[in-house]
Write a protein that holds these residues in place. Structure first.
Motif, mmCIF file in Angstrom:
data_model
loop_
_atom_site.group_PDB
_atom_site.id
_atom_site.type_symbol
_atom_site.label_atom_id
_atom_site.label_comp_id
_atom_site.label_asym_id
_atom_site.label_seq_id
_atom_site.Cartn_x
_atom_site.Cartn_y
_atom_site.Cartn_z
ATOM 1 N N ARG A 96 -10.592 -27.032 64.135
ATOM 2 C CA ARG A 96 -11.500 -26.509 63.108
ATOM 3 C C ARG A 96 -12.441 -25.430 63.615
ATOM 4 O O ARG A 96 -12.935 -24.634 62.829
ATOM 5 C CB ARG A 96 -12.348 -27.639 62.548
ATOM 6 N N ALA A 97 -12.715 -25.482 64.885
ATOM 7 C CA ALA A 97 -13.603 -24.453 65.417
ATOM 8 C C ALA A 97 -12.920 -23.098 65.229
ATOM 9 O O ALA A 97 -13.528 -22.131 64.779
ATOM 10 C CB ALA A 97 -13.903 -24.704 66.888
ATOM 11 N N ALA A 98 -11.642 -23.066 65.552
ATOM 12 C CA ALA A 98 -10.899 -21.822 65.405
ATOM 13 C C ALA A 98 -10.820 -21.427 63.931
ATOM 14 O O ALA A 98 -11.015 -20.276 63.563
ATOM 15 C CB ALA A 98 -9.499 -21.983 65.987
ATOM 16 N N VAL A 153 -27.253 -24.913 61.212
ATOM 17 C CA VAL A 153 -26.844 -23.544 60.907
ATOM 18 C C VAL A 153 -25.925 -23.028 62.012
ATOM 19 O O VAL A 153 -24.924 -22.370 61.748
ATOM 20 C CB VAL A 153 -28.080 -22.626 60.752
ATOM 21 N N TYR A 173 -15.247 -31.826 52.235
ATOM 22 C CA TYR A 173 -16.281 -31.439 53.190
ATOM 23 C C TYR A 173 -16.653 -32.600 54.104
ATOM 24 O O TYR A 173 -16.498 -33.770 53.751
ATOM 25 C CB TYR A 173 -17.539 -30.974 52.448
ATOM 26 N N THR A 174 -17.148 -32.244 55.241
ATOM 27 C CA THR A 174 -17.612 -33.252 56.195
ATOM 28 C C THR A 174 -19.130 -33.172 56.258
ATOM 29 O O THR A 174 -19.719 -32.105 56.107
ATOM 30 C CB THR A 174 -17.026 -32.956 57.585
ATOM 31 N N GLU A 196 -10.315 -33.044 64.682
ATOM 32 C CA GLU A 196 -10.152 -31.640 64.291
ATOM 33 C C GLU A 196 -11.422 -30.846 64.571
ATOM 34 O O GLU A 196 -11.387 -29.683 64.938
ATOM 35 C CB GLU A 196 -9.850 -31.544 62.790
ATOM 36 N N THR A 217 -12.846 -22.262 61.541
ATOM 37 C CA THR A 217 -14.169 -21.854 61.078
ATOM 38 C C THR A 217 -14.473 -20.429 61.515
ATOM 39 O O THR A 217 -14.970 -19.614 60.754
ATOM 40 C CB THR A 217 -15.242 -22.807 61.649
ATOM 41 N N LEU A 218 -14.140 -20.167 62.757
ATOM 42 C CA LEU A 218 -14.420 -18.839 63.296
ATOM 43 C C LEU A 218 -13.647 -17.776 62.522
ATOM 44 O O LEU A 218 -14.188 -16.737 62.151
ATOM 45 C CB LEU A 218 -14.028 -18.813 64.779
ATOM 46 N N SER A 246 -17.003 -23.464 57.365
ATOM 47 C CA SER A 246 -16.821 -24.628 58.237
ATOM 48 C C SER A 246 -16.339 -25.855 57.481
ATOM 49 O O SER A 246 -15.919 -26.830 58.071
ATOM 50 C CB SER A 246 -18.142 -24.967 58.919
ATOM 51 N N MET A 247 -16.424 -25.811 56.169
ATOM 52 C CA MET A 247 -16.090 -26.985 55.353
ATOM 53 C C MET A 247 -16.929 -28.191 55.767
ATOM 54 O O MET A 247 -16.451 -29.322 55.759
ATOM 55 C CB MET A 247 -14.598 -27.315 55.445
ATOM 56 N N SER A 248 -18.152 -27.904 56.143
ATOM 57 C CA SER A 248 -19.051 -29.010 56.438
ATOM 58 C C SER A 248 -20.386 -28.733 55.761
ATOM 59 O O SER A 248 -20.757 -27.589 55.537
ATOM 60 C CB SER A 248 -19.225 -29.171 57.942
ATOM 61 N N TYR A 277 -23.926 -24.711 63.618
ATOM 62 C CA TYR A 277 -22.622 -25.317 63.390
ATOM 63 C C TYR A 277 -21.915 -24.707 62.189
ATOM 64 O O TYR A 277 -20.820 -25.104 61.841
ATOM 65 C CB TYR A 277 -22.753 -26.830 63.210
ATOM 66 N N LEU A 296 -14.805 -22.930 70.516
ATOM 67 C CA LEU A 296 -13.461 -22.395 70.725
ATOM 68 C C LEU A 296 -13.319 -21.858 72.141
ATOM 69 O O LEU A 296 -12.327 -22.120 72.828
ATOM 70 C CB LEU A 296 -13.199 -21.286 69.709
#
Lengths: 345, 345
Positions: free
Chosen positions: A58-60, A121, A99-100, B122, A62-63, A68-70, A123, B63
Motif C-alpha cells: 500500500r505504501a507504493a 497527515v 478505508y482503514t 498490505e 499510496t505514493l 492512502s485509503m485510510s 501517513y 517504500l
DNA sequence: GTGAAAGCGCTAACAA
DNA sequence: TTGTTAGCGCTTTCAC
C-alpha cells in the motif's frame, strides 16, 4: 518458482505479471477492478496472485495514486465508552467503504493532538475525525493547507463541519429538571481537564439555568476530577464536607455519578430523599444501578456513524450536511427527586 | 514562494532541499536525525521545513526504507473495556518509541480477523498484536511468510509469543471458591461466540473443578449471550426458569454478572443468600455494585504493556520473554456466599 | 483491451 | 560531511 519470491517473501506486482504473462499495468487494473480487462487475463492474474501469495504494497500504491485509503481519528482516550463507542461505529462504517482507520490519542492535550494530527497527515490520511472544537491554533490551519476533509464530533461549531449536540442546552435541561424539583444548592463534578469545550459549555448551561432561577453555583461546589469512580467519590466527599453541601449534584458522566452515589451512600444519605444526582450519556448500566440514574441519553454510536457518513460522502464528492445537531434526551429515573425540606446534614 | 508549494499544498523534500540549498540526501539525514550533518546546514534545513510547512510523506519513506514505523493490532471489538484498556496501554507504549498504531476489529470472527491482518500487512506493519490463540488456519502462515514479529494476548500458547493468563486455571479458582461454599448446582453465562479460546478454556476449567467434586454442569445451565447487560439478564432468567435452577452462577465478565444480578433481584432472590454470582476482570465498578462482586482481577493494562514491550524489543533485535503468564487474582466480595440449605424456588 | 514508460517522494548505497 | 543516483512497488497517462 525459485528466484525472487523465495528470497524474501516479498512478492511484487511484477512477479505476478511475469507469472500471469501480462504487463504490470494489467495486473494493476485487475487489482483495482477496472472493467477493461479481458476475462481470461483477469483470471490468469488472479491465479498468479493466489499462487504467489501476493500482498499488495500500500505504501507504493499510496505514493503512486496519492490516496492512502485510510482515515484518521484522534480521540482524547480510548479508555472510556464515551469515545470508544462512537469510534467503533465510525470504524465499521469507513471500513465498509474500504478505508482503514488510523487511530491516535490526544490525552485531552491540544499539543499532543496537533502532533498526532501531523503524524496522521504524514501517513497520508484521506480524511480526519476530531473530537471537540477547541484545538491547537495551528490544527485547522494544517488541515486546510493539506485540503483534508475533516469533521469535529461531540461539540459543533459553525466554522467547521461537525456532528454533536449542544452541551450548553443539554446541561440546561438537566439543571432545569433539578430546579423544578425545588433544589437550590447545587454541586457539579466534572471530568479533568475542565478546559475542554464540552465541559465548559455544560458548565455555562448549568450556570445560565441557575441564574435564570436567581441562583448561582458556589465556587467551592465545582469540583473537577479524573474520570474514575474513586475520584468522583472523593469529589463528592469534598462537596458534602464543604461550606455549601448541595442537595443536587450534576456529574459530567454516568461513571462519575456512580462514584458520587457511592460516596453519598457511605455517608448514609438517601437517594433521592436527601440528595439528587445526575449523570450524562446513559451508559448501559445507568438504569441498572441501585438508584437508577437520571441522565441525558446521547446517541454515542450515531455520532460515529454520522461522522463517517459525512467524510465518506465528501470523499466521493457527494453533498453532505456540514452540521448535525443531535438531541440528547433527558431520562428521568430514581436518582433525582424533590429537594429535602431542610438542608441536609 | 509561488511555484510548487502554492499549487498543491504538497511540499516535498526536494522543495526543502532547494530552499535550504542542500541536497535531498542531506534533508533526509536531518529528518532522520543522522548525526552526520553540519550544524549550520541542519539549521538551514529545519528553517526551510518550518517555512514551507513541510510534512514528510510516509508512504514514500516506507517504500524506500521498507519500514513503516507502524504496528498493527486486531481486537475483537473496541466496545468493551476488556480490549480497549489493554489497547490504550499498548498504544501509549509503542507511541513512545515512535510507532503508530493501525487498528482493526475482528468482531470475534476468524475470517474477518484474517482479512484485517492481510490488510495490515498490505500497509506494511512492522509488528502485530493479536487477541487469543485461535485464528484462521492461514493467519500465522501469512505472518511467518512476511516475517512480521507478532504476539498473542489474553491466551497463551506455547507455539507462539504471547502474554495472558491461564483461563482454565482462573475459572478453576473461581469454581473452587464456589464449591467451598457448598454450591452444587451451577450455571454459566458466557459471552458470544462461545467458540473463542478464552471462553472455552474457562469452561474447561469450570468443568474440571466440578468433576473433581463429583459434579457436572447441566447442559441447560450453560448459556451464551452477547456482551450486554440486558442479554445477561435474559440469560439469567432462562437459568432460573430452567430445569436445574443454579445456586451459583459464573459469568464471563463483570458486565454479564451485573446483568445477571439485576435479573436475580427482579426475582426477589437475595444475593448471596439465595444465589451467588461471580464476574471476571474486576472492572472499576465491580466493588461498587449494590452487591459487591466476587471476581477475578486481571491486569488489563499490563497485557497491553507487555505485548508492546515484547514487540518493541523484538523490533530492536533485543531479547524478550516469548511467553508471559499473568496471574489473575480472586477477589472475594459480597456477591458470593454459602449455598442455601434447600434448593431455591 | 493492453503494454511501455514515466514518475510518486523518499532512502541508501556509493563516491567524492 | 555531503551530493549523486538508483531504486522502493505501484498507478497512470499515452500509444497502439
Amino acid at each position: 518458482m525459485s528466484d525472487k519470491p523465495a528470497l524474501s517473501g516479498r512478492v511484487s506486482l511484477e512477479d505476478v505479471a511475469l507469472l500471469a504473462g501480462v504487463s504490470t499495468a494489467t495486473v494493476s487494473r485487475v487489482l483495482n477492478g477496472s472493467a477493461t480487462v479481458r476475462q481470461s487475463r483477469r483470471e490468469a492474474v488472479e491465479r498468479a496472485c493466489e499462487e504467489l501469495g501476493y500482498v499488495i504494497n500500500r505504501a507504493a500504491r499510496t505514493l503512486a495514486s496519492r490516496r492512502s485509503m485510510s482515515i484518521g481519528a484522534v480521540v482524547p482516550t480510548l479508555a472510556t465508552e464515551t469515545f470508544s463507542r462512537p469510534l467503533a461505529a465510525f470504524q465499521q462504517k469507513i471500513h465498509q467503504s474500504g478505508y482503514t482507520l488510523l487511530l491516535a490519542n490526544s490525552d485531552f492535550d491540544p499539543d499532543t493532538e496537533l502532533k498526532e494530527v501531523n503524524k496522521l497527515v504524514e501517513y497520508g490520511i484521506d480524511a480526519l475525525m476530531l473530537v471537540g472544537n477547541s484545538h491547537h491554533p495551528r490544527l485547522w490551519e494544517r488541515i486546510e493547507q493539506q485540503a483534508i476533509p475533516c469533521i469535529q464530533t461531540f461539540s459543533v461549531d459553525e466554522r467547521y463541519p461537525g456532528v454533536g449536540y449542544d452541551n450548553e442546552q443539554a446541561a440546561g435541561v438537566l439543571t432545569t429538571h433539578l430546579l423544578a424539583l425545588g433544589h437550590k444548592t447545587f454541586g457539579v463534578i466534572v471530568g479533568t481537564p475542565p478546559s475542554n469545550d464540552r465541559v465548559s459549555d455544560r458548565l455555562t448551561g448549568t450556570r445560565q439555568a441557575l441564574a435564570a432561577a436567581g441562583l448561582n453555583l458556589h465556587e467551592a461546589n465545582l469540583i473537577n476530577c479524573a474520570f474514575t469512580m474513586n475520584q468522583a467519590r472523593q469529589a463528592m466527599f469534598r462537596l458534602l464536607d464543604g461550606p455549601h453541601p448541595p442537595t443536587a449534584v450534576i456529574c459530567g458522566n454516568d461513571l462519575l455519578a456512580f462514584g458520587a452515589m457511592r460516596a453519598a451512600s457511605e455517608r448514609y444519605l438517601r437517594i433521592p430523599g436527601d440528595i439528587s444526582i445526575t449523570g450524562f450519556n446513559d451508559y448501559e448500566y445507568a438504569e441498572h444501578l441501585e438508584h437508577p440514574l437520571t441522565t441525558m441519553r446521547v446517541e454515542l454510536d450515531r455520532i460515529g456513524e454520522i461522522a463517517a457518513d459525512y467524510l465518506l460522502a465528501t470523499l466521493n464528492g457527494e453533498p453532505a450536511a456540514r452540521q448535525t445537531l443531535l438531541q440528547p434526551e433527558l431520562i428521568v429515573r430514581g436518582s433525582t427527586g424533590s429537594a429535602p425540606r431542610a438542608a441536609i446534614r
